[in-house]
Design an enzyme around this catalytic site. Sequence first.
Site, PDB file in Angstrom:
ATOM      1  N   HIS A 173      21.394  10.523 -25.256  1.00  0.00           N
ATOM      2  CA  HIS A 173      21.973   9.195 -25.494  1.00  0.00           C
ATOM      3  C   HIS A 173      23.478   9.189 -25.233  1.00  0.00           C
ATOM      4  O   HIS A 173      24.078   8.134 -25.018  1.00  0.00           O
ATOM      5  CB  HIS A 173      21.692   8.758 -26.935  1.00  0.00           C
TER       6      HIS A 173
ATOM      7  N   ASP B 248       7.173   3.040 -11.515  1.00  0.00           N
ATOM      8  CA  ASP B 248       5.972   3.443 -10.771  1.00  0.00           C
ATOM      9  C   ASP B 248       6.320   4.617  -9.879  1.00  0.00           C
ATOM     10  O   ASP B 248       7.064   4.478  -8.912  1.00  0.00           O
ATOM     11  CB  ASP B 248       5.464   2.261  -9.936  1.00  0.00           C
TER      12      ASP B 248
END
Length: 300
Positions: free
Chosen positions: A9, A235
């Site tokens: 993060h 994808d």
Amino acid sequence: MAIGVCFSHGVADGSAIFNFMKTWGEIARGVINDNDNMCNNNIVLNCTSLFPPVKFPQQYQIRSPQSSRKIVFKRLLFDGKKIATLKEKVNRELMANNNSDDDVLQATRFGVVSALIWGASIAVARERKRAIDNMLYSHSMYYTMNLRNKMNPPMFPRCMGNIFRLVRAEWSLAEDDAIEVTNLVRTVIKAKRMGRDVMNNDEYLDFIKDLYEAWEDSRSFPLTSVVGLPYYEVDFGWGKPVWFSLGPILLPDIAILSSTSDGEGIEALVVMFKEDMENFEQETNIMAYASANPSIFIRK
């Protein structure tokens, strides 16, 4: 097949992570090739030019709440049709009670679900305070706001870094004040509007310190959202995912919201102490609008 990805993060926030993954998938599928200039007016990798580091007069160390009590983690699915109906009801009530400041207030899926979670967490915190013969006079919800489209000029979604700020919505209450969803939504919307003014570093540090002090005293509930980010567009060549979720975060009194694959419902990952979670799940609005830990194929 499941694909897990781990990021620091400190390098990227939700918008950076999921847009990175979407681009990664496009490269894997050949949609983007080596000749495409990804960085040409399209991405910022070094945000220190926008948010320059500063030296504070003293070192601050902020810790999350610590306790020996058992922490539990629940996944709640807020039904899309129920949320849409509630959103319409809330918007009607906002319009019916509007004034010069409220005439353009519009509830969103995020606003409605965050209000349901916040209201239930207020009730839990109030009971926790009563158990130690104390009173809860106010409660705050802190939530993340992506700054990319609020900069001047706006930044592209693919920009790396942590380009967000926390916003605080505060709810004042007496011992027996009712917790109304519409009023909570109104408070959330107004807080987000006020949060568009980016604070300087000193102001923001004080703001974060206040968050943790209130968190430790059961007077706040941090909530983060990745609703609307392109995780269902990632994808790698095997098709788009049927389900997305974040891993468990073992910090008490926190929630993370994400969209369902159909774009209508919202999943919430909620972390609380065990006894608080039992009370949270029994709150009327949670029972009415959410189901706990459903099958990930429930919408298929």
